[in-house]
Motif scaffolding. Structure first.
Motif, PDB file in Angstrom:
ATOM      1  N   VAL A  40       0.863  -1.170   0.000  1.00 34.38           N
ATOM      2  CA  VAL A  40       0.000   0.000   0.000  1.00 34.38           C
ATOM      3  C   VAL A  40       0.904   1.225   0.000  1.00 34.38           C
ATOM      4  CG1 VAL A  40      -1.605   1.402   1.350  1.00 34.38           C
ATOM      5  CG2 VAL A  40      -1.970  -1.069   1.158  1.00 34.38           C
ATOM      6  N   GLU A  41       0.624   2.141  -0.908  1.00 37.17           N
ATOM      7  CA  GLU A  41       1.351   3.406  -0.902  1.00 37.17           C
ATOM      8  C   GLU A  41       0.673   4.301   0.136  1.00 37.17           C
ATOM      9  OE1 GLU A  41       3.239   6.376  -4.226  1.00 37.17           O
ATOM     10  OE2 GLU A  41       1.093   5.930  -4.398  1.00 37.17           O
ATOM     11  N   VAL A  42       1.190   4.277   1.363  1.00 38.58           N
ATOM     12  CA  VAL A  42       0.540   4.967   2.474  1.00 38.58           C
ATOM     13  C   VAL A  42       0.677   6.482   2.385  1.00 38.58           C
ATOM     14  CG1 VAL A  42       0.678   3.022   4.069  1.00 38.58           C
ATOM     15  CG2 VAL A  42       2.614   4.608   3.889  1.00 38.58           C
ATOM     16  N   ARG A  43       1.702   6.925   1.701  1.00 36.72           N
ATOM     17  CA  ARG A  43       1.924   8.326   1.348  1.00 36.72           C
ATOM     18  C   ARG A  43       2.603   8.336  -0.010  1.00 36.72           C
ATOM     19  NH1 ARG A  43       5.983   9.792   4.529  1.00 36.72           N
ATOM     20  NH2 ARG A  43       6.049   7.849   5.731  1.00 36.72           N
ATOM     21  N   PRO A  44       2.547   9.434  -0.734  1.00 35.94           N
ATOM     22  CA  PRO A  44       3.257   9.454  -2.010  1.00 35.94           C
ATOM     23  C   PRO A  44       4.723   9.060  -1.829  1.00 35.94           C
ATOM     24  CG  PRO A  44       1.830  11.361  -1.852  1.00 35.94           C
ATOM     25  CD  PRO A  44       1.787  10.685  -0.511  1.00 35.94           C
ATOM     26  N   LYS A  45       5.148   8.017  -2.569  1.00 34.60           N
ATOM     27  CA  LYS A  45       6.516   7.512  -2.560  1.00 34.60           C
ATOM     28  C   LYS A  45       6.890   6.791  -1.260  1.00 34.60           C
ATOM     29  CE  LYS A  45       8.273  10.951  -5.848  1.00 34.60           C
ATOM     30  NZ  LYS A  45       9.354  11.928  -6.134  1.00 34.60           N
ATOM     31  N   ALA A 137       1.954   5.439  13.223  1.00 36.13           N
ATOM     32  CA  ALA A 137       0.558   5.043  13.424  1.00 36.13           C
ATOM     33  C   ALA A 137      -0.333   5.558  12.302  1.00 36.13           C
ATOM     34  CB  ALA A 137       0.060   5.564  14.771  1.00 36.13           C
ATOM     35  N   THR A 138      -0.050   6.748  11.821  1.00 32.57           N
ATOM     36  CA  THR A 138      -0.822   7.304  10.709  1.00 32.57           C
ATOM     37  C   THR A 138      -0.652   6.463   9.464  1.00 32.57           C
ATOM     38  OG1 THR A 138      -0.622   9.549  11.615  1.00 32.57           O
ATOM     39  CG2 THR A 138      -1.194   9.350   9.281  1.00 32.57           C
ATOM     40  N   ASP A 139       0.581   6.047   9.174  1.00 28.55           N
ATOM     41  CA  ASP A 139       0.830   5.174   8.020  1.00 28.55           C
ATOM     42  C   ASP A 139       0.107   3.844   8.177  1.00 28.55           C
ATOM     43  OD1 ASP A 139       2.383   7.066   6.780  1.00 28.55           O
ATOM     44  OD2 ASP A 139       4.300   6.039   7.138  1.00 28.55           O
ATOM     45  N   LEU A 140       0.164   3.266   9.372  1.00 28.96           N
ATOM     46  CA  LEU A 140      -0.497   1.987   9.605  1.00 28.96           C
ATOM     47  C   LEU A 140      -2.010   2.112   9.473  1.00 28.96           C
ATOM     48  CD1 LEU A 140       1.559   0.562  12.621  1.00 28.96           C
ATOM     49  CD2 LEU A 140       1.252  -0.545  10.391  1.00 28.96           C
ATOM     50  N   THR A 141      -2.559   3.218   9.932  1.00 31.50           N
ATOM     51  CA  THR A 141      -3.996   3.435   9.803  1.00 31.50           C
ATOM     52  C   THR A 141      -4.393   3.516   8.334  1.00 31.50           C
ATOM     53  OG1 THR A 141      -4.057   4.614  11.923  1.00 31.50           O
ATOM     54  CG2 THR A 141      -5.921   4.940  10.438  1.00 31.50           C
ATOM     55  N   THR A 142      -3.590   4.202   7.532  1.00 30.15           N
ATOM     56  CA  THR A 142      -3.840   4.262   6.096  1.00 30.15           C
ATOM     57  C   THR A 142      -3.782   2.873   5.481  1.00 30.15           C
ATOM     58  OG1 THR A 142      -2.912   6.497   5.962  1.00 30.15           O
ATOM     59  CG2 THR A 142      -3.048   5.250   3.903  1.00 30.15           C
ATOM     60  N   LEU A 143      -2.807   2.071   5.905  1.00 34.00           N
ATOM     61  CA  LEU A 143      -2.705   0.694   5.431  1.00 34.00           C
ATOM     62  C   LEU A 143      -3.988  -0.082   5.742  1.00 34.00           C
ATOM     63  CD1 LEU A 143      -0.513  -1.673   4.516  1.00 34.00           C
ATOM     64  CD2 LEU A 143      -0.722  -2.239   6.930  1.00 34.00           C
TER      65      LEU A 143
END
Length: 267
Positions: A40-45, A137-143
């Protein structure tokens, strides 16, 4: 080199790419649907790798929904896909032989290489690595949003976040972030709970506990306890002064002191 290796994994998986809410997801599934993995691209790049196992023992019972465990490794920077999966609770061990004690017997399992930059998870630019537990945690939530919001079957299973070592920090911050996303209607999952084992959430307290504990069980004598406490006090002062790198080195010295004074008790 790390980026090239991760991109090679992409090619080997021959993943299917599609867009979900503007974020690219790469997914590969076994023929029987028992395993699913991808990016999953949790943020650009910034790309996070995950691996889902569906239990062969799964029972569909509305009164007792089948659980799903998200395993978070510590480190920080240890691979959940590698260590948690193959060395601890996954269906196969490091020799790719079946593990009789796998947790897959009682739950579905989701492993993640967290944070980005760990294992197969990668960033295309170095300044995109996370700097805080909240960012992780923000990245994991996006995942989780990208995995769960597209899969109605997963939404029926309560998610239990389980972590060890530094993962204890990840588990708590993720649970708070996920709960906020659930309440906002952005994340479609049932949060079952959080479990942390041997969590590394307060290094100062842990450093001060080792000596007295080993003295109480007769593995340290008075001299060993004094030396251990002296190093713990040094760690405390270094943390207070913001000298975290030095505190980490002193912690390593404390481990060595305890090992040599206790006839090789490993922390």
């Amino acid at each position: 080199m790390g980026n090239c290796y991760a991109l090679l994994v992409f090619a080997l998986f021959s993943a299917t790419l599609f867009l979900n809410g503007g974020i690219v997801i790469a997914v590969r599934t076994t023929a029987d649907g028992s395993e699913e993995w991808g990016y999953v691209e949790v943020r650009p790049k910034a790309h996070m790798f995950w691996w889902l196992y569906r239990s062969p023992n799964r029972v569909e019972d509305p009164s007792k929904p089948w659980p799903l465990i998200l395993w978070l490794q510590g480190g920080p920077g240890a691979s959940g896909v590698g260590i948690g999966n193959f060395q601890e609770i996954g269906p196969l061990d490091t020799s790719l032989k079946p593990r009789n004690s796998t947790w897959l017997r009682v739950a579905d399992l989701l492993f993640v290489d967290n944070p980005v930059g760990t294992g197969f998870s990668f960033v295309e630019e170095d300044d995109l690595v996370v700097k805080t537990d909240v960012e992780a945690a923000t990245d994991l939530t996006t995942l989780l949003m990208k995995i769960f919001n597209r899969d109605s079957s997963l939404q029926q299973s309560p998610l239990y976040i389980v972590a060890e070592s530094y993962g204890g920090k990840y588990a708590v911050t993720l649970a708070l972030s996920a709960l906020e996303a659930i309440e906002a209607g952005n994340l479609k999952l049932k949060l079952g709970g959080v479990a942390i084992g041997d969590s590394w959430i307060s290094p100062e307290d842990f450093a001060f506990s080792w000596g007295p504990l080993l003295k109480d069980v007769s593995r340290l004598d008075d001299g060993g306890l004094q030396r251990a406490n002296s190093l713990a006090e040094k760690i405390q002062q270094q943390i207070a002064d913001g000298q975290y790198f030095k505190a980490t080195n002193t912690w390593s010295n404390l481990e060595g002191e305890i090992s040599s004074s206790s006839n090789n008790v490993d922390f």
